[in-house]
Structures are given as structure tokens and as C-alpha cells.
Motif scaffolding. Structure first.
Motif, PDB file in Angstrom:
ATOM      1  N   UNK A   8      44.345  51.785   1.152  1.00 34.76           N
ATOM      2  CA  UNK A   8      43.313  50.751   1.172  1.00 34.76           C
ATOM      3  C   UNK A   8      43.255  50.085   2.541  1.00 34.76           C
ATOM      4  N   UNK A   9      42.023  49.817   2.977  1.00 30.28           N
ATOM      5  CA  UNK A   9      41.782  49.134   4.245  1.00 30.28           C
ATOM      6  C   UNK A   9      40.896  47.925   3.981  1.00 30.28           C
ATOM      7  N   UNK A  10      41.269  46.786   4.550  1.00 32.31           N
ATOM      8  CA  UNK A  10      40.452  45.577   4.455  1.00 32.31           C
ATOM      9  C   UNK A  10      40.055  45.151   5.868  1.00 32.31           C
ATOM     10  N   UNK A  11      38.749  45.065   6.113  1.00 30.56           N
ATOM     11  CA  UNK A  11      38.218  44.581   7.385  1.00 30.56           C
ATOM     12  C   UNK A  11      37.487  43.271   7.085  1.00 30.56           C
ATOM     13  N   UNK A  12      38.063  42.155   7.505  1.00 33.40           N
ATOM     14  CA  UNK A  12      37.498  40.835   7.219  1.00 33.40           C
ATOM     15  C   UNK A  12      36.992  40.223   8.526  1.00 33.40           C
ATOM     16  N   UNK A  62      38.883  58.568   1.434  1.00 35.51           N
ATOM     17  CA  UNK A  62      39.178  59.773   0.665  1.00 35.51           C
ATOM     18  C   UNK A  62      40.252  59.403  -0.350  1.00 35.51           C
ATOM     19  N   UNK A  63      39.869  59.314  -1.606  1.00 36.40           N
ATOM     20  CA  UNK A  63      40.778  58.833  -2.646  1.00 36.40           C
ATOM     21  C   UNK A  63      41.351  57.456  -2.258  1.00 36.40           C
ATOM     22  N   UNK A  64      40.541  56.672  -1.566  1.00 40.68           N
ATOM     23  CA  UNK A  64      41.008  55.367  -1.108  1.00 40.68           C
ATOM     24  C   UNK A  64      39.941  54.301  -1.265  1.00 40.68           C
ATOM     25  N   UNK A  65      40.160  53.163  -0.595  1.00 43.08           N
ATOM     26  CA  UNK A  65      39.259  52.024  -0.738  1.00 43.08           C
ATOM     27  C   UNK A  65      39.141  51.302   0.602  1.00 43.08           C
ATOM     28  N   UNK A  66      37.896  51.077   1.054  1.00 43.31           N
ATOM     29  CA  UNK A  66      37.631  50.309   2.274  1.00 43.31           C
ATOM     30  C   UNK A  66      36.761  49.117   1.887  1.00 43.31           C
ATOM     31  N   UNK A  67      37.277  47.924   2.122  1.00 48.56           N
ATOM     32  CA  UNK A  67      36.551  46.688   1.828  1.00 48.56           C
ATOM     33  C   UNK A  67      36.215  45.992   3.145  1.00 48.56           C
TER      34      UNK A  67
END
Length: 239
Positions: free
Chosen positions: A137-141, A159-164
Motif C-alpha cells: 500500500x502507498x499513501x500520497x497525501x 498490482x494486487x495493492x492499493x494506492x491512496x
């Protein structure tokens, strides 16, 4: 055929009159309507017109309101409810930056492989940022970021992950991408100020998720300063 029969036949052949439109107060409230009322309540709290308890109670009511009329009840005793409403002149921005405006090489890469990575707080994003979430998971705030460039491109690959991705409410946000058995969602924003930053999000979600949207209550504080500096520069040219 007698006259009465002719009149009855004519009435049957006439198109039915359109139903009168419902009063505005009876229309179903949208998210934009709720956001407008919430902004007025937030300003009233800052001005001391509402106590913290009154503000919290009214915001809770706004979230539960079904119609526009129900929303107006919460601001009827505030000055903003009696001022003429004007629609902001939103600045239309293209869905992609101009060719050559943004370099193809990333200023920064944020990578999470079977892990988590975060970029947030008071930081200075470059013109291009790449985010990769592979089984992670990646969070860009960007809600508290200091924007040195008006245009920022974020390439997000999951890819089978999460980007917020979270942005301030007073910027423009555009997205171009897609999902392969995954979700790619960018909530479009239009800033009222022409000097506001523009965030472009592109990429892919493969059996994963990429999501970009505004963060409620967060604003770029220096936009008005930018507008003032531009106005002063323009004025000096004509002196």
C-alpha cells in the motif's frame, strides 16, 4: 359529430401538460449541497457565531438531511443564508498537461512491495511522482504539501495493492487511467483560482486499487498569496 364530441376528441388528442416542477426545497440534496452548508457552518464556527457543540450538532444534521429544504434549516439564522448565492467561476483545465510541460523522469519514486510506504506532511512534491504498490500500500497525501510547481503529475501503478492519493479541496484534480480486474478512481475537481495547483493522476490498477480524491477541510493556504504576487507583478509592468 356534434360540437361536444369534437371538443372531447380534441382534448384527448392534446398533449398532456407537463407536471409542475417540484419546489427547490423539496429536491433531493446532493453531496455538493451538503458541502456548501458544511462550509457555511465551518465559517460560522470560526467567526464565533456558533459554539463547538452547536457546530457539531448541525453538521450531524446536515449529514442526515434528505432534501435541500432540510439543509437550509441549519443556516437560516446565519448571515450567509441571506446573501445572494453566486456560482464560482471554475477554471477549466485540460485532462492532461501540455506536451513537454512535465519531464518524463520522476523526481521521486514511492515504492511498496509487500509493505507500506507513505508520503505526507509538509513536503515539497516535484513535477512528477511515481507510486508503485506491489502486494502493498502507498499513501500520497498532498493536503499539507508546499507546491513549488503549479502542475504535478502522479503516476500510480497498483498490482494486487492499493494506492491512496489525497489532495486539498481548492486544487484542480484530473485522472487518466484504468483498471484490469481492479479499481481506478479519480474524483475530478475544478479550482476557482486560476493559480491553484493542478494534480494529474494516471496509471493502472491490476487486481488492485488506485483512488484519488480531496481531503475534507484541507486547503492550499498560499493560493491567495500567489494571486496577489501575480497581480502586483502585472501592475508593475504597466507602471
Amino acid at each position: 359529430m356534434d360540437l361536444q364530441k369534437q371538443v372531447d376528441l380534441q382534448k384527448r388528442n392534446e398533449p398532456h401538460a407537463a407536471a409542475a416542477p417540484a419546489p427547490v426545497a423539496e429536491l433531493r440534496a446532493s453531496d455538493a449541497d451538503r458541502d456548501r452548508i458544511a462550509d457555511i457552518l465551518r465559517e460560522a464556527l470560526a467567526e464565533g457565531r456558533l459554539t463547538a457543540d452547536e457546530h457539531a450538532e448541525r453538521v450531524e444534521g446536515v449529514l442526515k438531511a434528505k432534501t435541500v429544504g432540510e439543509l437550509e434549516v441549519f443556516i437560516k439564522d446565519l448571515p450567509a443564508a441571506h446573501q445572494g448565492r453566486t456560482t464560482p467561476a471554475h477554471t477549466s483545465v485540460p485532462h492532461r498537461p501540455a506536451a513537454g510541460a512535465i519531464p518524463p523522469v520522476a523526481d521521486e519514486n514511492v515504492v511498496a512491495v509487500f509493505s507500506a510506504a507513505t508520503r505526507k506532511g509538509r513536503w515539497r512534491p516535484g513535477r512528477r511522482l511515481h507510486a508503485y504498490a506491489i502486494f502493498g500500500s502507498v499513501e500520497i497525501d498532498l493536503s499539507e504539501a508546499i507546491f513549488e510547481y503549479q502542475q504535478v503529475v502522479i503516476k500510480a501503478v497498483s498490482v494486487f495493492g492499493d494506492v491512496q492519493i489525497r489532495v486539498p479541496e481548492n486544487v484542480s484534480l484530473r485522472g487518466t487511467g484504468g483498471g484490469v480486474l481492479g479499481n481506478f478512481e479519480v474524483r475530478t475537481l475544478d479550482a476557482a483560482e486560476s493559480e491553484a495547483p493542478v494534480i494529474y493522476v494516471d496509471g493502472w490498477a491490476v487486481l488492485g486499487n488506485v483512488e484519488a480524491r480531496p481531503k475534507r477541510g484541507k486547503f492550499v493556504a498560499d493560493i491567495l498569496d500567489r494571486v496577489q504576487r501575480k497581480a502586483e507583478k502585472h501592475l508593475r509592468k504597466h507602471l
